[in-house]
Design a protein around this motif. Structure first.
Motif, mmCIF file in Angstrom:
data_model
loop_
_atom_site.group_PDB
_atom_site.id
_atom_site.type_symbol
_atom_site.label_atom_id
_atom_site.label_comp_id
_atom_site.label_asym_id
_atom_site.label_seq_id
_atom_site.Cartn_x
_atom_site.Cartn_y
_atom_site.Cartn_z
ATOM 1 N N ASP A 137 -29.326 5.897 -41.690
ATOM 2 C CA ASP A 137 -30.458 6.127 -40.790
ATOM 3 C C ASP A 137 -30.614 4.957 -39.833
ATOM 4 O O ASP A 137 -31.207 3.936 -40.165
ATOM 5 N N LYS A 161 -33.996 1.698 -34.997
ATOM 6 C CA LYS A 161 -34.634 0.721 -35.874
ATOM 7 C C LYS A 161 -34.255 -0.692 -35.438
ATOM 8 O O LYS A 161 -33.197 -0.887 -34.845
ATOM 9 N N ASP A 174 -36.890 8.638 -35.583
ATOM 10 C CA ASP A 174 -36.750 7.919 -36.855
ATOM 11 C C ASP A 174 -37.517 8.617 -37.984
ATOM 12 O O ASP A 174 -37.366 8.269 -39.146
ATOM 13 N N ALA A 175 -38.333 9.592 -37.653
ATOM 14 C CA ALA A 175 -38.971 10.404 -38.702
ATOM 15 C C ALA A 175 -38.080 11.619 -38.941
ATOM 16 O O ALA A 175 -38.476 12.767 -38.744
ATOM 17 N N GLU A 176 -36.833 11.320 -39.345
ATOM 18 C CA GLU A 176 -35.801 12.367 -39.437
ATOM 19 C C GLU A 176 -35.737 13.015 -40.810
ATOM 20 O O GLU A 176 -35.259 14.136 -40.943
#
Ligand code: BES
Ligand code: MN
Ligand code: ZN
Length: 511
Positions: A288, A295, A365-367
């Motif tokens: 991620d 990130k 990023d909220a995957e």
């Protein structure tokens, strides 16, 4: 890494430790190492007393010297004690006898096993028949011993050029506590061993780097597992097949990556076909980066652990198949790599999930929730009795709980209660957060049915609220293992949680 080309090698690394019951006087047991308990302030257990009187007070002398006091987890090795058959005696501190609960018993076993294995003893005997653990029986203790022994003997060395020597301990025996039935202790030893191996399988998958442990690698591991167990059938859906099912949410996560996403479905058939299954759903983001919502660089290597939910599903499915649990269980793994790139999903993009709901991806990023929601919709086809998803979902769970707790949210009180109990029993504890409607409006979107983030506050709850919108058709619980799935720092590595909790939960189910 050519070594891993076929993707199937590393799973043969588990111990072949043997477990058995041995009775007899602790001073006459033939073993390379007999473990005997000493309580706080040097109070000898019955077994330590027996060894002490056979050995011309070898233990009393050590305690009088002040070298050993019996604090919880303290260890002291005695070589070739006179009058004792065993080659070594390992004194193991039990702490305060009245405070010996399940958790402390686990700690004590870890310390004893670590010291015994370090001693190079090929056989180790736990002379612990007099032990009483509050709220637990002798079978529990034996099971825990076997589980901790497996977990203790695991070491990651897959990608090191020099392999350290393997652990030399081959057999572990235990003296069952008085009153426990031999059959149930034997069964418990076996189940503990299998659970420990399941934990190690999850650790191994978690520890492998992102360039080896890809979605395709996870799929190959699952296929391999299916070949080993008659009760398991494994199916792997390609991106094309997922597109046909309308899984636009899951596919939006892998869009920026060269690695193909996979939906891995592992079915354990332990009961009649008509018996409705329990379903596990694991987040398998094999790396991620955050995607376009990239990130920060520091510590980003740890995002190889973002598939630990998937790893726990794999470890649990292996364990329940080996236990031949008489229930139907389905493990679903949503595997994808989250990368930036010219084809990657961008903030503001709107995708359509398999449920038909449209999602505004405000943060790539909220995957995790994006891959899970389509897997949760896919789970509907099983008319499941319960669905549990397991995911390293939010940094907020780490901020809230640190590393000791699996955060849990559920739409069903009985399921939540059962998971809390199973967490206590398996020393893999969970704590519940509220899944109240009050939080749902934080996910409102001006442009789609739902947004994929709920703002900076209550992150673990809003993530679960998002998932709940896709889990309305069955009893469902969500385990956010962002804090519990791996350790950082010097002891960096996957923990294998919550395999023991899940195995405990599934072993309680009836067909
Ligand atoms: N995999 C992360 C969650 C995570 C972060 C686990 C740190 C362990 C340690 C997840 O995909 C993520 O990035 N979540 C975001 C969500 C946010 C953008 C709403 C987070 O928690 O910051
Ligand atoms: Mn993320
Ligand atoms: Zn993630």
């Amino acid at each position: 890494m050519s070594l891993h080309g076929s993707g199937l090698e590393p799973m043969e690394l588990f111990s072949s430790m043997k477990y058995s019951i041995k009775t007899g006087s602790p001073s006459k047991i033939s073993s390379d190492c007999v473990v005997a308990l000493v309580w706080n302030k040097g109070t000898l257990s019955d077994e330590a007393k027996a060894i002490d009187s056979a050995s011309n007070k070898a233990i009393s002398k050590i305690i009088r010297s002040g070298d050993f006091s019996g604090k919880l987890g303290e260890t002291q090795l005695i070589h070739n004690p006179a009058g004792v058959t065993a080659k070594r005696v390992l004194l193991l501190g039990g702490g305060e006898r009245r405070k010996l609960d399940g958790k402390n018993a686990g700690k004590l076993l870890q310390a004893g096993l670590k010291a015994a294995m370090k001693s190079k003893a090929a056989s180790v005997h736990f002379a612990t028949s007099s032990i009483e653990v509050s709220g637990r029986d002798g079978a529990w203790f034996a099971g825990r011993l076997a589980q901790e022994a497996e977990v203790c003997s695991y070491k990651y060395n897959e990608t090191k050029s020099k392999k350290p020597p393997a652990i030399t301990t081959r057999t572990i025996s235990v003296a069952p506590s008085s009153g426990s039935r031999r059959k149930s202790v034997e069964l418990s030893l076996k189940r503990g061993m299998i659970t420990g191996k399941g934990v190690n399988r999850a650790r191994q998958l978690g520890n492998l780097p992102g360039n080896i442990c890809t979605p395709s690698y996870l799929a190959a591991q699952a296929t391999d597992l299916g070949k080993k167990h008659g009760s398991l059938t494994v199916k792997v859906l390609t991106e094309k097949q997922m597109a046909r099912l309308g899984m636009g949410s899951l596919l939006s996560v892998s869009a920026g990556s060269i690695e193909e996403a996979k939906l891995i479905v592992i079915e354990h058939k332990g009961a009649k076909v008509a018996s409705k299954p329990h379903v596990l759903v694991g987040k398998g983001v094999t790396f991620d980066t955050g995607g376009i919502s990239l990130k920060p660089g520091g510590g980003m290597d740890e995002m190889k652990f973002d598939m630990c939910g998937a790893a726990s599903v794999m470890g649990t499915m292996a364990a329940i198949a080996e236990m031949k649990l008489p229930v139907n269980i389905v493990g679903i793994i949503a595997a994808a790599e989250n990368m930036p790139g010219s084809k990657a999903t961008k903030p503001g993009d709107i995708v359509t999930s398999m449920s038909g709901k449209t999602i505004e991806v405000l943060n790539t990023d909220a995957e995790g929730r994006l891959v899970l929601c389509d897997a949760l919709t896919y789970a509907e086809r099983y008319k499941p009795r319960s669905v549990i998803d397991i995911a390293t979902l939010t940094g907020a769970a780490v901020a809230t709980f640190g590393s000791h707790v699996n955060a849990m949210l559920s739409n069903d009180d009985a399921l939540a209660k059962s998971l809390l109990e199973c967490g206590e029993e398996s020393l893999d504890r969970a704590w519940q957060l509220p899944l109240w409607d009050d939080y749902q409006s934080l996910l409102n979107s001006n442009f789609a049915d739902i947004a994929n983030i709920g703002g900076p506050r209550a992150g673990t709850i809003t993530a679960a609220c998002f998932l709940s919108r896709f889990a309305g058709k069955y009893k469902w619980a969500h385990l956010d293992i962002a804090g519990s799935a791996w350790n950082s720092g010097a002891a960096k590595g996957a923990t294998g949680r919550p395999v023991s909790l899940l195995v405990e939960y599934l072993s309680r189910q009836k067909s």
